[in-house]
Enzyme design. Sequence first.
Site, PDB file in Angstrom:
ATOM      1  N   LYS A  20       0.702  -1.101  -0.045  1.00 19.71           N
ATOM      2  CA  LYS A  20      -0.075   0.049  -0.145  1.00 19.71           C
ATOM      3  C   LYS A  20       0.758   1.225   0.086  1.00 19.71           C
ATOM      4  CE  LYS A  20      -3.843  -2.381   2.400  1.00 19.71           C
ATOM      5  NZ  LYS A  20      -4.705  -2.619   3.631  1.00 19.71           N
ATOM      6  N   TYR A  60     -12.284  -2.853  -3.171  1.00 20.24           N
ATOM      7  CA  TYR A  60     -12.743  -3.111  -1.789  1.00 20.24           C
ATOM      8  C   TYR A  60     -14.264  -3.033  -1.867  1.00 20.24           C
ATOM      9  CZ  TYR A  60      -8.016  -2.669   0.432  1.00 20.24           C
ATOM     10  OH  TYR A  60      -6.793  -2.831   0.843  1.00 20.24           O
ATOM     11  N   HIS A 126      -1.518  -5.668   1.232  1.00 25.43           N
ATOM     12  CA  HIS A 126      -2.832  -6.247   1.192  1.00 25.43           C
ATOM     13  C   HIS A 126      -2.668  -7.770   0.680  1.00 25.43           C
ATOM     14  CE1 HIS A 126      -6.510  -7.501  -0.700  1.00 25.43           C
ATOM     15  NE2 HIS A 126      -5.892  -8.017  -1.621  1.00 25.43           N
TER      16      HIS A 126
END
Length: 160
Positions: A20, A60, A126
Amino acid sequence: FLPHLVASMEEVEETYIMIKPDGVQRGLVGEIISRFERKGFKLTGLKLFQCPKELAEEHYKDLKTKPFFPKLIEYITSGPVVCMAWEGVGVVASARKLIGATNPLQAEPGTIRGDLAVQTGRNVVHGSDSPENGKREIDLWFKEGELCQWVHVQAPWLRE
Ligand code: IDP
Ligand code: MG
């Protein structure tokens, strides 16, 4: 050599791992990639990428109703991310273990989040949560021609 490679192909999974923006900004790219590399998984895709808002929202989408969703999208699009596809037997669950719990304060020492982060909203990496999502996310983040199929010469030294 060959029969064992073919047999193990059946169990091979793929997972989408992403460093990220905080991981990139904090100079943790090499550190994080090396953990998956040293474990013995095969890298099949890698790029530095500025994620557009629409892609972050699609990635997401299951969290759309959560109160933190707008801030999550802002976070993921706040700077470049490192997109990776990794392949291996059991790679999906193993990568989640290497990454550690969502809240870095609860993540075990030795995990990426346990060693390198302090807050859920800045948890540096992630990893897909199922083989199905691994495929879905790799399709979402990589275009055709961006993935490499190659022979992992370490294979016979990783699995009997
Ligand atoms: P995971 O990344 O460990 O799979 P998920 O529950 O799927 O965790 O949530 C996705 C991401 O959303 C987290 O990694 C984190 O960046 C963010 N997130 C989850 N819960 C919260 C929260 O309570 N506050 C802020 N961000 C959150
Ligand atoms: Mg998740």
